[in-house]
Enzyme design. Structure first.
Site, PDB file in Angstrom:
ATOM      1  N   CYS A 196     -27.467  10.215 -42.326  1.00 17.80           N
ATOM      2  CA  CYS A 196     -26.017   9.619 -42.668  1.00 17.80           C
ATOM      3  C   CYS A 196     -25.822   8.487 -42.121  1.00 17.80           C
ATOM      4  O   CYS A 196     -24.762   7.608 -42.663  1.00 17.80           O
ATOM      5  CB  CYS A 196     -24.992  10.517 -42.260  1.00 17.80           C
ATOM      6  SG  CYS A 196     -25.240  12.453 -43.006  1.00 17.80           S
ATOM      7  N   HIS A 206     -31.247   3.799 -31.567  1.00 18.68           N
ATOM      8  CA  HIS A 206     -32.312   5.052 -31.943  1.00 18.68           C
ATOM      9  C   HIS A 206     -32.579   5.775 -30.866  1.00 18.68           C
ATOM     10  O   HIS A 206     -33.172   5.379 -29.723  1.00 18.68           O
ATOM     11  CB  HIS A 206     -33.384   4.644 -32.730  1.00 18.68           C
ATOM     12  CG  HIS A 206     -33.890   5.301 -33.575  1.00 18.68           C
ATOM     13  ND1 HIS A 206     -34.335   6.617 -33.205  1.00 18.68           N
ATOM     14  CD2 HIS A 206     -34.407   5.276 -34.866  1.00 18.68           C
ATOM     15  CE1 HIS A 206     -34.907   7.229 -34.190  1.00 18.68           C
ATOM     16  NE2 HIS A 206     -35.047   6.385 -35.346  1.00 18.68           N
ATOM     17  N   HIS A 247      -9.106  -2.343 -38.297  1.00 22.22           N
ATOM     18  CA  HIS A 247      -9.670  -1.316 -39.154  1.00 22.22           C
ATOM     19  C   HIS A 247     -10.788  -0.644 -38.422  1.00 22.22           C
ATOM     20  O   HIS A 247     -11.717  -1.127 -38.207  1.00 22.22           O
ATOM     21  CB  HIS A 247      -9.739  -1.809 -40.590  1.00 22.22           C
ATOM     22  CG  HIS A 247      -8.509  -2.449 -41.221  1.00 22.22           C
ATOM     23  ND1 HIS A 247      -7.319  -2.077 -41.088  1.00 22.22           N
ATOM     24  CD2 HIS A 247      -8.465  -3.665 -41.228  1.00 22.22           C
ATOM     25  CE1 HIS A 247      -6.610  -2.935 -41.866  1.00 22.22           C
ATOM     26  NE2 HIS A 247      -7.189  -4.216 -41.746  1.00 22.22           N
ATOM     27  N   HIS A 307     -17.852   7.290 -39.762  1.00 22.58           N
ATOM     28  CA  HIS A 307     -18.407   8.234 -40.648  1.00 22.58           C
ATOM     29  C   HIS A 307     -17.747   9.645 -40.655  1.00 22.58           C
ATOM     30  O   HIS A 307     -17.603  10.359 -39.738  1.00 22.58           O
ATOM     31  CB  HIS A 307     -20.033   8.388 -40.273  1.00 22.58           C
ATOM     32  CG  HIS A 307     -20.608   9.585 -40.862  1.00 22.58           C
ATOM     33  ND1 HIS A 307     -20.453   9.682 -42.338  1.00 22.58           N
ATOM     34  CD2 HIS A 307     -21.274  10.593 -40.405  1.00 22.58           C
ATOM     35  CE1 HIS A 307     -21.280  10.818 -42.616  1.00 22.58           C
ATOM     36  NE2 HIS A 307     -21.758  11.408 -41.604  1.00 22.58           N
ATOM     37  N   HIS A 326     -11.062  14.723 -45.918  1.00 19.12           N
ATOM     38  CA  HIS A 326     -10.390  15.638 -46.847  1.00 19.12           C
ATOM     39  C   HIS A 326     -10.380  15.595 -48.234  1.00 19.12           C
ATOM     40  O   HIS A 326     -10.754  16.499 -48.943  1.00 19.12           O
ATOM     41  CB  HIS A 326      -8.951  15.505 -46.484  1.00 19.12           C
ATOM     42  CG  HIS A 326      -7.930  16.505 -47.094  1.00 19.12           C
ATOM     43  ND1 HIS A 326      -7.472  16.361 -48.458  1.00 19.12           N
ATOM     44  CD2 HIS A 326      -7.638  17.735 -46.744  1.00 19.12           C
ATOM     45  CE1 HIS A 326      -6.661  17.401 -48.588  1.00 19.12           C
ATOM     46  NE2 HIS A 326      -6.633  18.259 -47.644  1.00 19.12           N
ATOM     47  N   ASN A 338     -17.807  15.250 -46.757  1.00 16.39           N
ATOM     48  CA  ASN A 338     -18.986  14.259 -46.024  1.00 16.39           C
ATOM     49  C   ASN A 338     -19.966  13.741 -47.296  1.00 16.39           C
ATOM     50  O   ASN A 338     -20.945  14.482 -47.855  1.00 16.39           O
ATOM     51  CB  ASN A 338     -19.711  15.331 -45.027  1.00 16.39           C
ATOM     52  CG  ASN A 338     -20.741  14.350 -44.153  1.00 16.39           C
ATOM     53  OD1 ASN A 338     -21.121  13.333 -44.768  1.00 16.39           O
ATOM     54  ND2 ASN A 338     -21.237  14.819 -43.203  1.00 16.39           N
TER      55      ASN A 338
END
Length: 527
Positions: A258, A337, A428, A432, A461, A465
């Site tokens: 993702c 990572h 802002h 994720h 909502h 995802n």
């Protein structure tokens, strides 16, 4: 052992009255033990702070010499009166003209090298987010009912998915491909290509229309999709569909999770630095049909409840003349990572269950592993974005804790590290939208207000995802609200399998006006 216990939370669940068996008629309870996100800002690793300052210094060391040169030159010139200065300059130039010319040449050469070696600015001209048709819209109740009709799940698996959905933060208007509810196998190349092409082409059509850029003008194309990787690749599908030019630099990233959207941005940035006067398009998507699992392993059923259809297309440019029509300028990308650690590597893992059914397994260690990756990422990012006052307080408390180790409970409280206020660095936040639990834990650890995660909660909502494209749905939400002003900084942070955590920082070069069309939120937010 004490540290392990601190990461556990318990919950007593009332399972109702036992219907049968020796305990019929008696109330039953179960105790759930879960891992929570660690309080990662209370245990800062110094090496990530040093790495962040290394990034800062390596990009700005040449600026440190400028004030010194200015001070020395000013002191030398200021010690002479104006007539005396002019006389001295005339005497020097008339005495040794060759030296003066050599100095001018060296100065011109140095200035030229400086401007030529500066990294090219990367501008975001526009972006688009795919909104599927209402035919794919499904409520949570319809989701369970359709899954039941497919005949792929037993009642225990359906009940588990229903409980996950209730606490997921996902609404009743998300999008799921119809093929996943068919009794047949949905993970076919035909279904995958159909889903991916519908999402990618719709997003890119909208992007080209909004930006008024022709497909043949694009010199760099980067596509990322974690689980669906056909041959020819998804990037080749786009090149073929839009008949792009033959010398286009195309890349296809697979299996990156993702957080691949930021990785694709990083690759596009590197390509733009090496290829002047170019456009780059970054496409981020995921094939939901290939995340679908039809078995009984609970760790593999979780992705069914969260992943939904989505895709984003982003247009980047390195041409300085595009500054006037750009929305944002890319300032920083920081990638972390943690794949060297075995638990991190296996916490999100694609494999087969005992019945040889392929699925995406989510480990119980996900929250803890994600917390450590987030800690490393934001600690590295801090020196690049935080105001100097915040860096000074943070660094001072960090050094104090290393010089004076904890010897008692009182000293431990006194040596508690200062938590940087990231609200001073960003206007802002686009975090994720993985799940409600993750967003809640992040808000608590970073001490953010509800308004800072409003876009992330709204995206979860409304669209679920959407994997690597979720951070762009969140930015589209902020734009739909008309909240982006010139000079505002946007923090996009994503995490995914590997385990990876990646951040991108953008600065608005102009006020972004509320869109009148071409925005997935136009009928979903109160503008």
């Amino acid at each position: 052992m004490e540290g392990e216990h601190a990461l556990l939370s318990t919950e007593i669940v009332n399972r109702g009255v036992e219907a049968s068996g020796p305990d019929a008629g008696s109330p039953t309870f179960s105790v759930r033990v879960r891992r929570r996100l660690p309080d990662f800002l209370q245990s800062v690793n110094l090496k990530y702070v040093k790495l962040g300052y290394h990034y800062l210094i390596s990009h700005a060391v040449y600026l440190a010499t400028i004030p010194v040169l200015v001070v020395v030159f000013s002191a030398e010139v200021g010690s002479l009166a104006r007539p005396e200065l002019l006389r001295k300059v005339w005497e020097e130039t008339s005495y040794d003209l060759v030296t003066v010319l050599a100095f001018i040449c060296v100065l011109a050469f140095t200035v030229s090298v400086y401007f030529m070696s500066r990294p090219r600015p990367i501008y975001l001209l526009d972006f688009a987010c795919y909104r599927p048709s209402d035919d794919f819209k499904v409520s949570k109740e319809e989701f369970i009912e359709q899954a039941r009709k497919s005949g792929k799940f037993d009642e225990e698996s359906l009940s588990f998915q229903s409980r996950i959905l209730k606490s997921s933060g996902i609404g009743d208007e998300t999008y799921v491909p119809k093929c996943v509810f068919s009794p047949e196998n949905c993970t076919t190349m035909k279904e995958g290509r159909a889903e991916a092409s519908a999402a990618m082409f719709a997003a890119m059509d909208e992007l080209f229309e909004k930006s008024r850029v022709r497909p043949k003008d694009v010199g760099i194309l980067v596509v990322n999709c974690s689980l669906f990787n056909p041959t020819p690749s998804l990037s080749a599908m786009i090149v073929n569909h839009y008949k792009m030019r033959g010398n286009i630099l195309s890349y296809n990233l697979g299996g990156m999770g993702c957080s691949a959207g930021v990785i694709a941005l990083d690759l596009a940035r590197d390509m733009l630095q090496a290829n002047p006067s170019s456009y780059a398009v970054v496409v981020s998507t995921e094939a939901v049909s290939f995340t679908w699992y039809a078995g009984r392993e609970r760790s593999m059923l979780i992705p069914n409840c969260f992943f939904r259809m989505g895709c984003s297309a982003v247009l980047l440019s390195n041409r300085r003349r595009d500054y006037r029509r750009a929305k944002y300028q890319l300032e920083h990308i920081v990638r972390t990572h943690k794949g060297a650690d075995d638990r991190s590597f296996r916490c999100v893992y694609q494999e087969e269950d005992q019945q040889r059914i392929k699925g995406l397994s989510i480990s119980r260690d996900l929250m803890e592993v994600g917390g450590h990756a987030l800690k490393a990422n934001i600690t590295t990012l801090g020196p690049l974005v935080l105001p100097f006052s915040e860096q000074l307080l943070f660094f001072a408390t960090l050094i104090y804790r290393h010089l004076f180790p904890k010897s008692s409970r009182a000293s431990a409280v006194a040596a508690k590290p200062y938590i940087p206020d990231y609200k001073l660095a960003f206007e802002h936040f686009c975090v994720h939208a993985a799940s409600k639990a993750v967003l809640d834990a992040l808000q608590k650890n970073l001490e953010l207000e509800d308004r800072h995660l409003e876009a992330s909660r709204a995206a979860l909502h409304r669209f679920g995802n959407t994997s690597s494209s979720s951070i762009w749905y969140e930015l589209a939400y902020i734009e739909a609200k008309g909240r982006v002003r010139r000079g505002d900084r946007v923090w996009q942070i994503a995490f995914g399998s590997g385990f990876k955590c990646n951040s991108a920082v953008w600065k608005a070069v102009r006020r972004v006006r509320r869109p009148s069309r071409h925005n997935p939120w136009l009928d979903s937010v109160d503008i």
